[in-house]
Design a protein around this motif. Structure first.
Motif, PDB file in Angstrom:
ATOM      1  N   VAL A 153       0.837  -1.204   0.000  1.00 53.43           N
ATOM      2  CA  VAL A 153       0.000   0.000   0.000  1.00 53.43           C
ATOM      3  C   VAL A 153       0.868   1.249   0.000  1.00 53.43           C
ATOM      4  CG1 VAL A 153      -1.771   1.279   1.277  1.00 53.43           C
ATOM      5  CG2 VAL A 153      -1.872  -1.217   1.152  1.00 53.43           C
TER       6      VAL A 153
ATOM      7  N   GLN B   9      -1.643  10.520   2.747  1.00 58.33           N
ATOM      8  CA  GLN B   9      -1.079  11.273   1.639  1.00 58.33           C
ATOM      9  C   GLN B   9      -0.978  12.753   1.988  1.00 58.33           C
ATOM     10  OE1 GLN B   9      -3.779  10.132  -1.584  1.00 58.33           O
ATOM     11  NE2 GLN B   9      -2.150   8.877  -2.478  1.00 58.33           N
TER      12      GLN B   9
ATOM     13  N   THR C  51       2.104   1.508  -3.667  1.00 66.63           N
ATOM     14  CA  THR C  51       1.109   1.767  -4.721  1.00 66.63           C
ATOM     15  C   THR C  51       0.155   2.904  -4.381  1.00 66.63           C
ATOM     16  OG1 THR C  51      -0.449   0.142  -3.787  1.00 66.63           O
ATOM     17  CG2 THR C  51       1.207  -0.661  -5.360  1.00 66.63           C
ATOM     18  N   GLY C  52      -0.063   3.156  -3.086  1.00 65.00           N
ATOM     19  CA  GLY C  52      -1.017   4.187  -2.693  1.00 65.00           C
ATOM     20  C   GLY C  52      -2.462   3.744  -2.828  1.00 65.00           C
ATOM     21  N   GLN C  53      -2.717   2.443  -3.070  1.00 72.48           N
ATOM     22  CA  GLN C  53      -4.081   1.935  -3.229  1.00 72.48           C
ATOM     23  C   GLN C  53      -4.576   1.339  -1.908  1.00 72.48           C
ATOM     24  OE1 GLN C  53      -5.889   2.362  -6.002  1.00 72.48           O
ATOM     25  NE2 GLN C  53      -4.112   3.471  -6.831  1.00 72.48           N
ATOM     26  N   PRO C  54      -5.734   1.785  -1.415  1.00 74.24           N
ATOM     27  CA  PRO C  54      -6.253   1.233  -0.147  1.00 74.24           C
ATOM     28  C   PRO C  54      -6.725  -0.205  -0.325  1.00 74.24           C
ATOM     29  CG  PRO C  54      -7.862   2.716  -1.133  1.00 74.24           C
ATOM     30  CD  PRO C  54      -6.613   2.817  -1.983  1.00 74.24           C
ATOM     31  N   GLN C  55      -6.778  -0.934   0.775  1.00 73.67           N
ATOM     32  CA  GLN C  55      -7.262  -2.313   0.778  1.00 73.67           C
ATOM     33  C   GLN C  55      -8.283  -2.446   1.911  1.00 73.67           C
ATOM     34  OE1 GLN C  55      -3.811  -4.801   1.218  1.00 73.67           O
ATOM     35  NE2 GLN C  55      -2.930  -4.201  -0.758  1.00 73.67           N
TER      36      GLN C  55
END
Length: 536
Positions: free
Chosen positions: A276, A303, A279-283
Motif C-alpha cells: 500500500v 497522503q 502503490t497508494g491503493q487502499p485495501q
C-alpha cells in the motif's frame, strides 16, 4: 513560566528568539570588548617598551645619564614624550633616582614613589619589561628598558615610557556604542525572523497552539486505546509510528512490547502495508492468516498532496466479526420466519374466513386439518433429520418463504444431517445454503411461475456434508457455467445481482468445501455442495 505559557506561540517565539539574540550578542560583545581591551593594552605596552628601548639606546642619553646631566635630560625627555605621543618619559640613574620627569619637583626622588617600581628588573637583569601601574600621573602602560654605558658593559640607568590608558578607554567606549547598536539590530532581526517563522510554523500545524496540539495528542491516544480493533501506522520508511494496546493484544504479543521505531517487517513479516505504501491503493476487508487465526484487515494510505507519507492499518480477528455476524444472521432468520409465517397465515385465515362465510364448514375443517398436517410433517422431519436448531429454523423459514411467493420447497424425506461439526460456523453454513435456495426460488418463479418447486436434499453419510439444491429454472448454458461463480456475473438485468454465488464460493473455500453444477432431472440446475466434516 506561567506568564510565558499564557502568551501566544508567535509572542513566545519573538520573546525567546529575541532573548537568545540579546544573550548571544551580549556574550560575544563582552568577550570582544575584553579581548579588544587586552589587545590594546598589550599593543600600547609593546609600543612603550619599544620607545623606551630606543631612547635607552641613544648615545646622548647614555652619556648624559653617566654625567647625571639633568639639565640636558629634562628637556630632551619632554621633547621625546611629545614626539612619541607618550604620556611621560622618565629617566633614572642606576639607583632608580629620577634624572628627568614631567614634574620638575619630582626630580631627585626615587622612581618607586610613582608605582612602587624603581625599575629594578631592568637595572639588575638588564631586560626590558612592561607593567601596568597607578603612578603619580594616573594609570598607565609602561615600558622600562636599561641604559648601558657607551662601552655597553655597565648598566647606568633606566628609561620608563608611559602611555595613559585614557586612550584605551576612549576606544573601548566607541566599541561599546557600536556593540549596543549591533545588539539592537540583532534583536530587531530576531523579532522579524521569529514572526516569519511563527507564521510558517503555525501554518504547518493548522494554526494550533502547542497546548492544543498536546490536548489533541492526548485525545488521539485515548481514542486509539478505546477502539476495539488493533491499529498500527507506519511512515514512508516502513517504521511503526503509532499503535494501540489492542494491536499488541490481537497479535498475541507481551503487554510491555513497544512497537514504535520498529520496522513493520519485523513485527508483521510480508505485511501488505508495504505494498500500500508503494502503490497508494487502499485495501478493505482483506482476510489474512496470522498465527493460525484469520484477521479482517483494512489498510489506508496517508497522503500529503500526491505523495504517500504512510499507511494506517486496522485489523480484528475474524471470529469476533463472525460472532457478530452470527447474531445478526439469527435475528434475520427469526425476522424472515415471522414475516413469512405472518403473511402465510394471514392468507390462510382469509381463506378459512371465506369458507365459513360461504357456510362450507366441512371444507374449512378439511383445509385447517390439511395445513396443520403439512406443517406437522415438516416439523417432524426437521426434528428427526436436522436436530441443529439453527439449521432447522433456517429451513423452516425458507419453507415459509417459498409458500409466500407461491412455490414449494420440498425437503427430501430421506435427508439426514445429524453430524454437523461443532466448530463449523453455522452462520456461514446457512449463508451458503440460503443463497442457493434463494437463487433456486427466483429462477423457478421466473421460469415456471407460481406452482413450481425447489428440491432440497441433505446427507451426512461419509466424510462430507452434502447438500443438493435443484430448481425448475431455465438452466445454465455451457458458457455461463464457466462464469457463474465470478463476482458480478449475472443473467439478470437488474442491479444488485452477481454476488450470491461468488459469496458461496468464497465461504466454501474457507471451509475447505467445493460446489458443483449439473443439469436437473427434468429441467433447471442442480447445485451440489460438499463440506468436509474434518473442518477445524
Amino acid at each position: 513560566m506561567n506568564l510565558l505559557r499564557s502568551l501566544k506561540l508567535k509572542n513566545r517565539m519573538i520573546l525567546i528568539l529575541g532573548l537568545m539574540a540579546l544573550v548571544q550578542t551580549g556574550l560575544i560583545g563582552v568577550f570582544a570588548v575584553q579581548y579588544l581591551h587586552q589587545s590594546l593594552e598589550e599593543q600600547i605596552g609593546q609600543r612603550a617598551l619599544h620607545v623606551a628601548k630606543t631612547i635607552a639606546a641613544m648615545p646622548q642619553i647614555s652619556e648624559a645619564v653617566s654625567q647625571r646631566n639633568t639639565a640636558y635630560l629634562q628637556p630632551i625627555s619632554m621633547l621625546l614624550a611629545k614626539k612619541t605621543q607618550a604620556r611621560f618619559v622618565v629617566i633614572g640613574d642606576k639607583q632608580g633616582i629620577r634624572l628627568a620627569h614631567p614634574s620638575h619637583e619630582k626630580i631627585g626622588f626615587s622612581m618607586a614613589d610613582d608605582d612602587g617600581d624603581d625599575g629594578g628588573i631592568a637595572l639588575i637583569e638588564g631586560e626590558g619589561y612592561i607593567s601596568k601601574a597607578l603612578g603619580s600621573l594616573g594609570w598607565s602602560m609602561r615600558g622600562k628598558a636599561p641604559i648601558y654605558a657607551l662601552d655597553q658593559q655597565e648598566i647606568i640607568g633606566v628609561v620608563s615610557v608611559g602611555y595613559h590608558l585614557d586612550q584605551v578607554d576612549g576606544v573601548i567606549n566607541r566599541y561599546r556604542l557600536t556593540l549596543v547598536a549591533v545588539i539592537g539590530l540583532s534583536f530587531l532581526l530576531s523579532a522579524v525572523i521569529a514572526v516569519w517563522f511563527a507564521n510558517h510554523f503555525k501554518k504547518a500545524i493548522f494554526g494550533l497552539e502547542p497546548e492544543q496540539i498536546a490536548h489533541l495528542f492526548d485525545e488521539q491516544k485515548a481514542t486509539l486505546e478505546t477502539v476495539r480493533e488493533g491499529i498500527i501506522a507506519i511512515n514512508c520508511e516502513g517504521i511503526i509510528t503509532i499503535f494501540n494496546r489492542n494491536a499488541i493484544k490481537t497479535l498475541g504479543l507481551s503487554e510491555n512490547t513497544q512497537l514504535t521505531g520498529r520496522s513493520i517487517e519485523d513485527v508483521l513479516p510480508e505485511s501488505a502495508m508495504s505494498e500500500v505504501l508503494r502503490t497508494g491503493q487502499p485495501q478493505f476487508d482483506c482476510e489474512v492468516w496470522l498465527h493460525n487465526d484469520v484477521y479482517i484487515v483494512n489498510r489506508i494510505p496517508l497522503q500529503q498532496g500526491n505523495q504517500v507519507t504512510g499507511v494506517v492499518s486496522s485489523f480484528r480477528r475474524k471470529d469476533e466479526l463472525d460472532l457478530v455476524s452470527k447474531k445478526l444472521t439469527r435475528i434475520r432468520q427469526y425476522a424472515d420466519n415471522l414475516r413469512s409465517q405472518a403473511h402465510e397465515y394471514t392468507n390462510k385465515l382469509h381463506t378459512i374466513a371465506g369458507l365459513i362465510q360461504l357456510d362450507a364448514k366441512d371444507e374449512a375443517m378439511a383445509f385447517i386439518g390439511q395445513e396443520n398436517q403439512e406443517h406437522q410433517e415438516l416439523i417432524h422431519l426437521l426434528l428427526e433429520a436436522v436436530p441443529d436448531p439453527i439449521l432447522a429454523g433456517f429451513l423452516l423459514g425458507k419453507y415459509n418463504r417459498a409458500r409466500e411467493v407461491g412455490l414449494q420447497l420440498v425437503i427430501d424425506p430421506d435427508s439426514h444431517m445429524t453430524e454437523l461439526p461443532d466448530r463449523l460456523p453455522r452462520e456461514q453454513l446457512v449463508s451458503i445454503i440460503g443463497n442457493l435456495i434463494d437463487n433456486a426460488l427466483e429462477a423457478t418463479l421466473l421460469h415456471k411461475g407460481p406452482g413450481g418447486q425447489v428440491n432440497l436434499s441433505m446427507t451426512d453419510l461419509g466424510n462430507d456434508l452434502i447438500f443438493e439444491v435443484e430448481d425448475q429454472g431455465a438452466g445454465v448454458s455451457e458458457i455461463e457455467e464457466q462464469q457463474i461463480f465470478d463476482k458480478g456475473f449475472t443473467s439478470k438485468t437488474e442491479a444488485g445481482h452477481g454476488i450470491g454465488l461468488h459469496l458461496v464460493k468464497g465461504l466454501l473455500k474457507n471451509l475447505g468445501g467445493t460446489i458443483t453444477l449439473e443439469k436437473g432431472d427434468e429441467e433447471g440446475c442442480r447445485f451440489i455442495v460438499y463440506i468436509p466434516k474434518s473442518y477445524t
